[in-house]
Design a protein around this motif. Structure first.
Motif, PDB file in Angstrom:
ATOM      1  N   PHE A 108       1.042  -1.422   0.322  1.00  0.00           N
ATOM      2  CA  PHE A 108       0.139  -0.255   0.376  1.00  0.00           C
ATOM      3  C   PHE A 108       0.929   1.114  -0.107  1.00  0.00           C
ATOM      4  N   THR A 135     -17.575   4.448  -0.356  1.00  0.00           N
ATOM      5  CA  THR A 135     -17.335   3.617   0.497  1.00  0.00           C
ATOM      6  C   THR A 135     -17.479   3.844   2.437  1.00  0.00           C
ATOM      7  N   LEU A 145     -11.474  15.977  12.855  1.00  0.00           N
ATOM      8  CA  LEU A 145     -10.070  16.030  13.507  1.00  0.00           C
ATOM      9  C   LEU A 145      -9.439  17.420  13.000  1.00  0.00           C
ATOM     10  N   GLU A 157      -0.634   5.420  10.613  1.00  0.00           N
ATOM     11  CA  GLU A 157      -1.277   4.309   9.443  1.00  0.00           C
ATOM     12  C   GLU A 157      -0.002   3.684   8.754  1.00  0.00           C
TER      13      GLU A 157
END
Ligand code: HEC
Length: 164
Positions: A108, A135, A145, A157
């Motif tokens: 990724f 999605t 945030l 992440e």
């Protein structure tokens, strides 16, 4: 074939092709464990160069990553879909039409820049279908945030895919 017939045939097949392309959901969409292709950019083509050029304002130091982790597991609520280990297997993932991103997949980070991830945090992900909303990944930065917290959590992440 007469010129007019030829013209009709071409426009008819173009029409069929374009409606099929718009209507088609990617394979696995709407099924449990549905497929999600990381190679398809989530940022629309026109905005992709600007998104890729967007860089985090700080380096992923241990302090920044610790703050990012606290946001991921806390007020960011990311874990509910992405799972407490970031594998995309959170409790809420079961009801979504497409699987949340598995951040522990090292591939990724290779296909996605931090700036593209920030675009998703600001705009949400339309997924592979390009549908709005496509999605369960909704806009987060600017909603609940700050941009700074968004960079912290997305650096965390990315660290999940780099440490293995
Ligand atoms: C309600 C469920 C849900 C929550 C909560 C959630 N996500 Fe997601 N997220 C998803 C889904 C589903 C996808 C996959 C979207 C796709 O394949 O296009 C995704 C994808 C992503 C992506 C990758 C998009 C790409 O470029 O492929 C990023 C980055 C991301 N989420 C970050 C976060 C962060 C950070 C949080 C917490 C602040 C969070 N998400 C919270 C469901 C969620």
């Amino acid at each position: 074939m007469k010129r007019r017939t030829w013209y009709l045939a071409v426009s008819w097949s173009l029409l069929l092709w374009s409606t099929a392309a718009q209507a088609a959901d990617p394979s696995g969409y709407g099924q449990a464990g549905g497929e999600f292709d990381i190679k398809i950019p989530r940022v629309p083509a026109a905005e992709l160069p600007a998104a890729k050029a967007d860089k985090p304002p700080f380096a992923p130091t241990p302090e920044i990553l610790a703050e990012g982790k606290a946001i991921f597991l806390g007020r960011g609520t990311c874990f509910q879909c992405h799972g407490s280990e970031g594998k995309g297997d959170g409790g809420a993932a079961k009801v979504l039409p497409i699987q949340p991103r598995n951040f522990t997949n090292p591939a990724f980070n290779k296909v996605r820049t931090p700036g593209e991830m920030m675009w998703v945090l600001k705009n949400g992900s339309m997924g592979q279908s390009g549908k709005v909303p496509g999605t369960g990944m909704l806009p987060i930065v600017g909603q609940f945030l700050s941009e700074e917290d968004g960079w912290k959590v997305l650096l965390y992440e990315r660290s999940l895919g780099e440490s293995r």
